[in-house]
Design a protein around this motif. Sequence first.
Motif, PDB file in Angstrom:
ATOM      1  N   VAL A   3       0.756  -1.312   0.204  1.00 34.21           N
ATOM      2  CA  VAL A   3      -0.487  -0.197  -0.034  1.00 34.21           C
ATOM      3  C   VAL A   3       0.708   1.058   0.024  1.00 34.21           C
ATOM      4  O   VAL A   3       0.649   2.207  -0.728  1.00 34.21           O
ATOM      5  N   LEU A 157      -5.519   4.987  -0.964  1.00 24.60           N
ATOM      6  CA  LEU A 157      -6.926   4.661  -0.716  1.00 24.60           C
ATOM      7  C   LEU A 157      -7.897   5.391  -1.477  1.00 24.60           C
ATOM      8  O   LEU A 157      -8.570   5.046  -1.293  1.00 24.60           O
ATOM      9  N   LYS A 160     -10.836   3.234  -1.768  1.00 27.81           N
ATOM     10  CA  LYS A 160     -12.284   3.188  -1.205  1.00 27.81           C
ATOM     11  C   LYS A 160     -12.220   4.278  -0.792  1.00 27.81           C
ATOM     12  O   LYS A 160     -13.733   4.448   0.169  1.00 27.81           O
ATOM     13  N   LEU A 168     -13.696  -1.011   6.775  1.00 25.40           N
ATOM     14  CA  LEU A 168     -12.571  -1.276   6.713  1.00 25.40           C
ATOM     15  C   LEU A 168     -11.524  -1.803   7.278  1.00 25.40           C
ATOM     16  O   LEU A 168     -12.244  -2.147   8.377  1.00 25.40           O
ATOM     17  N   SER A 169     -10.604  -1.967   7.694  1.00 25.54           N
ATOM     18  CA  SER A 169      -9.236  -2.913   8.456  1.00 25.54           C
ATOM     19  C   SER A 169      -9.153  -1.344   9.171  1.00 25.54           C
ATOM     20  O   SER A 169      -9.526  -0.111   9.059  1.00 25.54           O
ATOM     21  N   GLN A 172      -6.716   0.927   7.689  1.00 18.80           N
ATOM     22  CA  GLN A 172      -7.224   1.511   6.812  1.00 18.80           C
ATOM     23  C   GLN A 172      -7.899   2.740   7.411  1.00 18.80           C
ATOM     24  O   GLN A 172      -7.776   4.202   6.831  1.00 18.80           O
ATOM     25  N   LYS A 173      -8.550   2.659   8.673  1.00 17.28           N
ATOM     26  CA  LYS A 173      -9.521   3.519   9.424  1.00 17.28           C
ATOM     27  C   LYS A 173      -8.698   4.522   9.180  1.00 17.28           C
ATOM     28  O   LYS A 173      -9.116   5.937   9.331  1.00 17.28           O
ATOM     29  N   ARG A 175      -5.881   4.890   7.745  1.00 15.69           N
ATOM     30  CA  ARG A 175      -5.155   6.423   6.986  1.00 15.69           C
ATOM     31  C   ARG A 175      -5.970   7.216   6.898  1.00 15.69           C
ATOM     32  O   ARG A 175      -5.610   7.909   6.509  1.00 15.69           O
ATOM     33  N   THR A 202      -0.009  -3.283  11.956  1.00 22.02           N
ATOM     34  CA  THR A 202      -0.884  -2.219  11.282  1.00 22.02           C
ATOM     35  C   THR A 202       0.409  -1.109  11.448  1.00 22.02           C
ATOM     36  O   THR A 202       0.111   0.342  10.782  1.00 22.02           O
TER      37      THR A 202
END
Length: 372
Positions: A3, A157, A160, A168-169, A172-173, A175, A202
């Motif tokens: 990513v 992202l 997304k 979201l994971s 990701q949240k 980010r 993460t």
Amino acid sequence: MTVIEQAGASFSAATRGVAEEAQQVVSLPESVVSLHKVSRRFGETQALNQVSLKVRKGEILGIIGRSGAGKSTLIRCLNGLEQPDEGVIEIEGQRITGLSEKQLQAVRSRVGMVFQHFNLLSAKTVAQNVALPLKIAGMAKAERDRRVAELLALVGLADKARHYPAALSGGQKQRVGIARALAASPALLLCDEATSALDPETTRSILTLLKALNQRLGITILLITHEMEVIKSVAHRVAVIDAGEIIEQGPVWQVFAHPQKELTRTLLRGLLPQLPESIAARLSQQKQGEAIYSVHFAGEEAQGELLTRFACALPGAFRLIQGGVDHIQHYAVVRFFIAIPASNGADEQRVLAWLHQQQAQVEKVGYVASYV
């Protein structure tokens, strides 16, 4: 491609506007944040006590301390949610202590905030969450959409945008939270325990992203944490806070190499080599058996074949018990433990003389009757 790599690949095209905005900030004072003798009390509790601190433009400063040390109060004073009882706080040279709520709004637009638990609106999409501060600021929809697309590409992202937070994971949240914090092109990013709710893998990805943002945009980051590993990974400098006071601060590699306070040494305990428990449990201050020393090297003195040179210079005069080499901010940081027969004063003096010539920090931790 990870990513972070995807974000890097798309950075030039998708975030040119963000980078240009960062480059335009040329007349700011060297210190983006300045605190001078700031104190805050809640009843009988002295949350902050005469805190003086500076965060220079473009640096990452980590503030570390145990729970209740004053970290959260400090960050609330910086974003204007708390007013100190005394002292002065300046953001980009502007004094914010004593400002009205209305006056603070302009200052807050220059300060982005990343929270521990993300603080996303579950009923809004990723794009809508990022766009919210821009919408509140009155930005036109077309410009807002362009800005959101840039920011989501920046944090990896872009695909997304129409997802909701529930899909979201945790990483990701976070980010999304970082993208939202960057929406108004702030000069300062405040991260309040931004990785403590995340798993180790993460956490590493989020820290890598913060480091990349600092390097690419030149944004100043103040990182509040209780994890020394986080400080080690991304910060340029570290300040240790305890009972509302800054008790130690300096470049990360120097603090890791030569911690001055017991709290700092405690916080570092999980990252630096420690004396094996089987030996530590038998330590005595009575001269017997072997003298045990801890040895710290850092910087240029720690480069090269240090242990090889040590062993060649003094063959048979000591025994290596445990140790390791780390690299922090391009500096080698070495810590090891040695044992020297307590009955051989000549060898002990030779070893200590050699180590002091190499600018080592040496401490006798005690004696053990015999080695097992």
